[in-house]
Design a protein around this motif. Structure first.
Motif, PDB file in Angstrom:
ATOM      1  N   ASN A 142      59.693  14.737  10.407  1.00 23.16           N
ATOM      2  CA  ASN A 142      60.058  15.555   9.094  1.00 23.16           C
ATOM      3  C   ASN A 142      61.560  15.890   9.138  1.00 23.16           C
ATOM      4  OD1 ASN A 142      57.269  15.905   8.263  1.00 23.16           O
ATOM      5  ND2 ASN A 142      57.211  17.699   9.216  1.00 23.16           N
ATOM      6  N   ALA A 143      62.342  14.720   9.306  1.00 22.57           N
ATOM      7  CA  ALA A 143      63.633  14.549   9.903  1.00 22.57           C
ATOM      8  C   ALA A 143      64.266  13.578   9.148  1.00 22.57           C
ATOM      9  CB  ALA A 143      63.946  14.787  11.330  1.00 22.57           C
ATOM     10  N   ILE A 157      64.484   8.631   6.601  1.00 23.71           N
ATOM     11  CA  ILE A 157      63.737  10.024   6.483  1.00 23.71           C
ATOM     12  C   ILE A 157      62.229   9.536   7.087  1.00 23.71           C
ATOM     13  CG2 ILE A 157      62.784  11.602   4.921  1.00 23.71           C
ATOM     14  CD1 ILE A 157      65.728   9.407   3.639  1.00 23.71           C
ATOM     15  N   VAL A 159      58.585  11.291   8.033  1.00 20.66           N
ATOM     16  CA  VAL A 159      57.615  12.315   7.654  1.00 20.66           C
ATOM     17  C   VAL A 159      56.257  12.144   8.592  1.00 20.66           C
ATOM     18  CG1 VAL A 159      58.566  13.140   5.570  1.00 20.66           C
ATOM     19  CG2 VAL A 159      56.820  11.296   5.743  1.00 20.66           C
ATOM     20  N   ALA A 182      62.388  17.699   5.646  1.00 27.12           N
ATOM     21  CA  ALA A 182      63.181  16.483   6.156  1.00 27.12           C
ATOM     22  C   ALA A 182      64.547  16.391   5.258  1.00 27.12           C
ATOM     23  CB  ALA A 182      62.590  15.097   5.872  1.00 27.12           C
TER      24      ALA A 182
END
Length: 291
Positions: A142-143, A157, A159, A182
């Motif tokens: 989630n970044a 991105i 997730v 994110a």
């Protein structure tokens, strides 16, 4: 030798051997699928940027030390390697097979990874993740990370699979919660954004969010494919899944679904060989529409 004996001692064993070789090839002969994508959002100087997309190893071994698989990836000369979950498998976990692949990929190009449902189910995975990060794998939980590309950068991105989220109700709410987390790190500069998410059946969410490109796995190509018809079954989509492999378009958003490398519940692929996806990016007008 009588005709009956020839059938029993020659033809029947020969047919069984050919069937065994065919089924072995279907599970182990890796194919490369190439997709060429253009976008005006890409940085200048990015012509021919090469991304290898892998998914769903499921702890499978491809020869000694994963050499056949790693050799194929290296031959593609990727600038970036992206992997969308299920590195491990909860029913036949093999830490060595999974880590051997990651070690080999790190020697080829920068490696980014997002988690799938099997990472959730394997109790050894958290320790594996720590080791992967220590070795240099970019694990996107989630970044968002910005990656230098051409004269600028692109946004990656990653997730978690919805199964990691025990708070929200329903997979759509869960994945939106992960995306919200994110995208807090988004600098708002309008970069070309690539989403790594295990689940293809949530493409409507990815398209609504405006991701230029989403990468997914999970469906295993439908596992058993009927020529000219498609895959028979995939988790999350059921019988005759529509989002089991290939490229799909919705407005200005594209999603590529990798057929995966390994097997999970059912041990045999048919007309659906393990897949490496190569994505070649360039500046230009994107293909749009619904497909």
């Amino acid at each position: 030798m009588s005709k009956r004996k020839r059938w029993f001692f020659i033809y029947l064993p020969g047919a069984i051997l050919l069937l065994f070789l065919f089924l072995h090839q279907e599970n182990n002969d890796i194919v490369v699928t190439t997709h060429k994508l253009a976008s005006h959002e890409l940085p200048q100087g990015l012509e021919g940027y090469r991304i290898v997309h892998l998914s769903d190893l499921q702890s499978k071994e491809f020869g000694k030390e994963q050499r056949p698989l790693l050799r194929k990836v290296k031959e593609l000369k990727p600038d970036l390697i992206l992997m969308t979950g299920d590195l491990v498998d909860s029913s036949h976990f093999d830490r060595e097979a999974s880590m051997m692949l990651m070690d080999g990929l790190l020697d080829i190009a920068p490696l980014y990874f997002s988690v799938g449902n099997h990472e959730y189910a394997v109790r050894e995975y958290p320790e594996m993740e720590k080791e992967m990060i220590a070795k240099g794998v970019h694990v996107l939980r989630n970044a968002l990370e910005y990656v230098p590309a051409g004269e600028g950068q692109i946004a990656l991105i990653g997730v978690d699979d919805p199964i990691f989220n025990r708070v929200e109700d329903g997979d759509v709410a869960k994945i939106n919660s992960h995306l919200d987390q994110a995208l807090q790190e988004d600098d708002g500069e309008g970069h070309y954004r690539i989403l790594l998410s295990h689940r293809p059946e949530l493409f409507d969410v990815y398209a609504e969010r405006g991701f230029e490109l989403s990468l997914a796995g999970h469906a295993h190509g439908g596992q058993i494919r009927i020529p000219f018809v498609g895959g028979m079954y995939s988790p999350g989509q059921g019988s005759w899944p529509k989002l089991a492999e290939g490229i799909h378009l919705q407005g200005g958003s594209a999603m590529i679904v990798n057929r995966g490398l390994g097997n999970s519940i059912f041990p045999q692929r048919l007309f659906n060989r393990p897949e490496i996806v190569l994505i070649e990016l360039s500046n230009g007008a994107p293909e749009t529409g619904t497909r």
